[in-house]
Design a protein around this motif. Structure first.
Motif, mmCIF file in Angstrom:
data_model
loop_
_atom_site.group_PDB
_atom_site.id
_atom_site.type_symbol
_atom_site.label_atom_id
_atom_site.label_comp_id
_atom_site.label_asym_id
_atom_site.label_seq_id
_atom_site.Cartn_x
_atom_site.Cartn_y
_atom_site.Cartn_z
ATOM 1 N N TYR A 95 0.825 -1.199 0.000
ATOM 2 C CA TYR A 95 0.000 0.000 0.000
ATOM 3 C C TYR A 95 0.863 1.254 0.000
ATOM 4 O O TYR A 95 1.948 1.291 0.588
ATOM 5 N N ALA A 96 0.329 2.282 -0.621
ATOM 6 C CA ALA A 96 0.920 3.604 -0.478
ATOM 7 C C ALA A 96 0.683 4.070 0.956
ATOM 8 O O ALA A 96 -0.338 3.749 1.569
ATOM 9 N N ASP A 97 1.616 4.835 1.467
ATOM 10 C CA ASP A 97 1.483 5.317 2.850
ATOM 11 C C ASP A 97 0.197 6.120 3.047
ATOM 12 O O ASP A 97 -0.406 6.087 4.118
ATOM 13 N N SER A 98 -0.230 6.809 2.012
ATOM 14 C CA SER A 98 -1.392 7.687 2.116
ATOM 15 C C SER A 98 -2.701 6.924 2.312
ATOM 16 O O SER A 98 -3.695 7.506 2.744
ATOM 17 N N VAL A 99 -2.714 5.631 1.990
ATOM 18 C CA VAL A 99 -3.952 4.856 2.104
ATOM 19 C C VAL A 99 -3.827 3.714 3.098
ATOM 20 O O VAL A 99 -4.836 3.034 3.386
ATOM 21 N N LYS A 100 -2.652 3.490 3.627
ATOM 22 C CA LYS A 100 -2.428 2.373 4.535
ATOM 23 C C LYS A 100 -3.340 2.494 5.757
ATOM 24 O O LYS A 100 -3.464 3.556 6.361
ATOM 25 N N GLY A 101 -4.006 1.395 6.090
ATOM 26 C CA GLY A 101 -4.926 1.399 7.215
ATOM 27 C C GLY A 101 -6.347 1.790 6.847
ATOM 28 O O GLY A 101 -7.267 1.614 7.648
ATOM 29 N N ARG A 102 -6.531 2.336 5.652
ATOM 30 C CA ARG A 102 -7.873 2.743 5.206
ATOM 31 C C ARG A 102 -8.362 1.916 4.019
ATOM 32 O O ARG A 102 -9.560 1.672 3.889
ATOM 33 N N PHE A 103 -7.454 1.543 3.145
ATOM 34 C CA PHE A 103 -7.799 0.786 1.938
ATOM 35 C C PHE A 103 -7.327 -0.660 2.083
ATOM 36 O O PHE A 103 -6.286 -0.923 2.710
ATOM 37 N N THR A 104 -8.079 -1.571 1.473
ATOM 38 C CA THR A 104 -7.701 -2.978 1.464
ATOM 39 C C THR A 104 -7.848 -3.543 0.062
ATOM 40 O O THR A 104 -8.927 -3.441 -0.536
ATOM 41 N N ILE A 105 -6.784 -4.118 -0.449
ATOM 42 C CA ILE A 105 -6.831 -4.773 -1.761
ATOM 43 C C ILE A 105 -6.997 -6.279 -1.545
ATOM 44 O O ILE A 105 -6.418 -6.856 -0.621
ATOM 45 N N SER A 106 -7.812 -6.885 -2.388
ATOM 46 C CA SER A 106 -8.013 -8.331 -2.318
ATOM 47 C C SER A 106 -8.301 -8.854 -3.712
ATOM 48 O O SER A 106 -8.561 -8.074 -4.627
ATOM 49 N N ARG A 107 -8.257 -10.164 -3.870
ATOM 50 C CA ARG A 107 -8.522 -10.741 -5.175
ATOM 51 C C ARG A 107 -9.212 -12.080 -5.021
ATOM 52 O O ARG A 107 -9.061 -12.770 -4.003
ATOM 53 N N ASP A 108 -9.956 -12.439 -6.042
ATOM 54 C CA ASP A 108 -10.620 -13.734 -6.133
ATOM 55 C C ASP A 108 -10.231 -14.326 -7.479
ATOM 56 O O ASP A 108 -10.794 -13.952 -8.514
ATOM 57 N N ASN A 109 -9.255 -15.216 -7.462
ATOM 58 C CA ASN A 109 -8.751 -15.752 -8.731
ATOM 59 C C ASN A 109 -9.787 -16.612 -9.453
ATOM 60 O O ASN A 109 -9.781 -16.685 -10.682
ATOM 61 N N ALA A 110 -10.670 -17.242 -8.718
ATOM 62 C CA ALA A 110 -11.705 -18.053 -9.359
ATOM 63 C C ALA A 110 -12.667 -17.181 -10.156
ATOM 64 O O ALA A 110 -13.144 -17.580 -11.222
ATOM 65 N N LYS A 111 -12.938 -16.001 -9.649
ATOM 66 C CA LYS A 111 -13.835 -15.063 -10.334
ATOM 67 C C LYS A 111 -13.083 -14.101 -11.240
ATOM 68 O O LYS A 111 -13.704 -13.304 -11.932
ATOM 69 N N LYS A 112 -11.754 -14.146 -11.209
ATOM 70 C CA LYS A 112 -10.922 -13.237 -12.001
ATOM 71 C C LYS A 112 -11.232 -11.786 -11.659
ATOM 72 O O LYS A 112 -11.449 -10.949 -12.549
ATOM 73 N N LYS A 113 -11.248 -11.510 -10.383
ATOM 74 C CA LYS A 113 -11.552 -10.148 -9.945
ATOM 75 C C LYS A 113 -10.568 -9.693 -8.873
ATOM 76 O O LYS A 113 -10.066 -10.493 -8.083
ATOM 77 N N VAL A 114 -10.331 -8.407 -8.874
ATOM 78 C CA VAL A 114 -9.571 -7.772 -7.809
ATOM 79 C C VAL A 114 -10.417 -6.624 -7.271
ATOM 80 O O VAL A 114 -11.174 -5.992 -8.019
ATOM 81 N N TYR A 115 -10.299 -6.383 -5.969
ATOM 82 C CA TYR A 115 -11.132 -5.390 -5.314
ATOM 83 C C TYR A 115 -10.264 -4.376 -4.564
ATOM 84 O O TYR A 115 -9.146 -4.675 -4.142
ATOM 85 N N LEU A 116 -10.826 -3.199 -4.385
ATOM 86 C CA LEU A 116 -10.200 -2.204 -3.526
ATOM 87 C C LEU A 116 -11.286 -1.655 -2.612
ATOM 88 O O LEU A 116 -12.153 -0.898 -3.060
ATOM 89 N N GLN A 117 -11.255 -2.081 -1.367
ATOM 90 C CA GLN A 117 -12.174 -1.566 -0.365
ATOM 91 C C GLN A 117 -11.586 -0.288 0.209
ATOM 92 O O GLN A 117 -10.487 -0.297 0.756
ATOM 93 N N MET A 118 -12.319 0.792 0.073
ATOM 94 C CA MET A 118 -11.838 2.099 0.515
ATOM 95 C C MET A 118 -12.714 2.610 1.642
ATOM 96 O O MET A 118 -13.909 2.858 1.429
#
Length: 121
Positions: free
Chosen positions: A59-82
């Motif tokens: 994570y960039a320092d500016s978003v650390k602790g607030r944003f979460t990146i995740s992925r689901d390889n079965a669905k071929k998706k990546v997410y960014l929870q902000m």
């Protein structure tokens, strides 16, 4: 790899949004996935990245602790929870794919179209 980002919108400061990026084409699980953002007239800025397995995140320092990146390889998706969004998070957000982890946007080979996030105070 073709990428399609979605989930942008308008939210008040302190609110949350979840961005999604759907991939098609080549084997999604072979790629590191990243999120970047860009304001008009500015260079594209690293936000977050996730390894092909999802086991490592960055994570960039500016978003650390607030944003979460995740992925689901079965669905071929990546997410960014902000969460805890701030007006300075207002930007166009892009998802990208690369073979290796990098915070430098020019290292990424594939890009989705941007999705606009607007945070009002």
């Amino acid at each position: 790899v073709q990428l399609q980002a979605s989930g942008g919108g308008s939210v008040q400061a302190g609110g949350s949004l979840r961005l999604s990026c759907a991939a098609s084409g080549r084997t999604f699980s072979n790629y590191v996935m990243g999120w970047f953002r860009q304001a008009p007239g500015k260079e594209r800025e690293f936000v977050a990245a996730i390894s092909w397995s999802g086991g490592s995140t960055y994570y960039a320092d500016s978003v650390k602790g607030r944003f979460t990146i995740s992925r689901d390889n079965a669905k071929k998706k990546v997410y960014l929870q902000m969460n805890s969004l701030k007006p300075e998070d207002t930007d166009v957000y892009y998802c990208a794919a690369n073979r290796e982890i990098s915070e430098y946007y020019l290292d990424y080979d594939y890009w989705g179209q941007g999705t606009l996030v607007t945070v009002s105070s």
